[in-house]
Design an enzyme around this catalytic site. Sequence first.
Site, short mmCIF file in Angstrom:
data_model
loop_
_atom_site.label_atom_id
_atom_site.label_comp_id
_atom_site.label_asym_id
_atom_site.label_seq_id
_atom_site.Cartn_x
_atom_site.Cartn_y
_atom_site.Cartn_z
N HIS A 1 36.88 41.97 40.34
CA HIS A 1 38.07 42.84 40.28
C HIS A 1 38.60 43.09 41.70
CE1 HIS A 1 35.99 44.67 36.52
NE2 HIS A 1 37.00 43.94 36.09
N LYS B 1 36.39 53.06 22.72
CA LYS B 1 35.20 52.49 23.37
C LYS B 1 34.31 53.58 23.95
CE LYS B 1 36.73 47.93 25.06
NZ LYS B 1 36.99 47.18 26.30
N ARG C 1 39.17 34.17 34.68
CA ARG C 1 37.94 33.57 35.21
C ARG C 1 37.74 32.14 34.72
NH1 ARG C 1 34.43 38.51 33.16
NH2 ARG C 1 35.83 37.98 31.47
N SER D 1 31.85 42.98 33.94
CA SER D 1 31.29 44.33 33.91
C SER D 1 30.17 44.41 32.88
CB SER D 1 32.38 45.36 33.57
OG SER D 1 33.38 45.36 34.55
O1 PNS Z 1 39.32 45.20 31.45
P1 PNS Z 1 39.80 44.93 30.05
O2 PNS Z 1 39.04 45.78 29.06
O3 PNS Z 1 39.78 43.47 29.71
O4 PNS Z 1 41.36 45.41 30.01
C1 PNS Z 1 42.12 45.30 28.82
C2 PNS Z 1 43.46 46.06 28.93
C3 PNS Z 1 43.25 47.46 29.42
C4 PNS Z 1 44.36 45.33 29.91
C5 PNS Z 1 44.14 46.03 27.53
O5 PNS Z 1 43.18 46.39 26.58
C6 PNS Z 1 45.32 46.97 27.42
O6 PNS Z 1 46.34 46.77 28.04
N1 PNS Z 1 45.16 48.03 26.61
C7 PNS Z 1 46.19 49.04 26.41
C8 PNS Z 1 46.69 49.06 24.97
C9 PNS Z 1 47.80 48.05 24.77
O7 PNS Z 1 48.84 48.12 25.40
N2 PNS Z 1 47.58 47.11 23.84
C10 PNS Z 1 48.59 46.11 23.53
C11 PNS Z 1 48.43 44.86 24.35
S1 PNS Z 1 47.62 43.70 23.38
#
Ligand code: PNS
Length: 165
Positions: free
Chosen positions: A17, A41, A90, A129
């Site tokens: 990150h 979560k 990645r 993570s």
């Molecule tokens: O680190 P992560 O868990 O892979 O991040 C995922 C994240 C936070 C980028 C994604 O889950 C997100 O944007 N969540 C917010 C809810 C949202 O907008 N969902 C619609 C997009 S599919």
Amino acid sequence: MKSAIYPGSFDPVTFGHLDVIRRAAKIFDGLTVSVLNNKLKTPLFSVEERVKILTEAVKDIPNVKVESFSGLLVDYARSRDVHVVIRGLRAITDFEYELQNAQTNAKLSDGSLDTIFLTTSLEYAYLSSSSVKEIASFNGDISMCVPEFVAELVYKKYGLEKKQK
Ligand code: PNS
């Protein structure tokens, strides 16, 4: 001013990150690292703890700030008047999920939110993570994955002392 948002769970932040943050901060005038407050979560660190950890980890990068958000990313980006999302890739296994999210966000925002992918530097390509948490929970060495102060906090969550090398 060109600004971007780098959203994620960051539970906890890894060197992968931080590599993406440093590189994105060189491309944009301002970068906001945005920690998702996801009620669905159960994270290891609370959203407040993750914001605090990230703030400490990026304190030497002047154009980066850290905050949290909940709800849809498109709504949050609109509220900040930001039109670019940064995500790290990645491996090909990340691609399908990331492509779907990017296209969903483009659709939900009527094309006003774009996603830019930075490929993770090879040395960090294996990092996640989840694996950091799994390794630490068995008292394994995570010093190659996260900054030292983060490693100490992770071990503490599992009731362990800092791993001795
Ligand atoms: O680190 P992560 O868990 O892979 O991040 C995922 C994240 C936070 C980028 C994604 O889950 C997100 O944007 N969540 C917010 C809810 C949202 O907008 N969902 C619609 C997009 S599919």
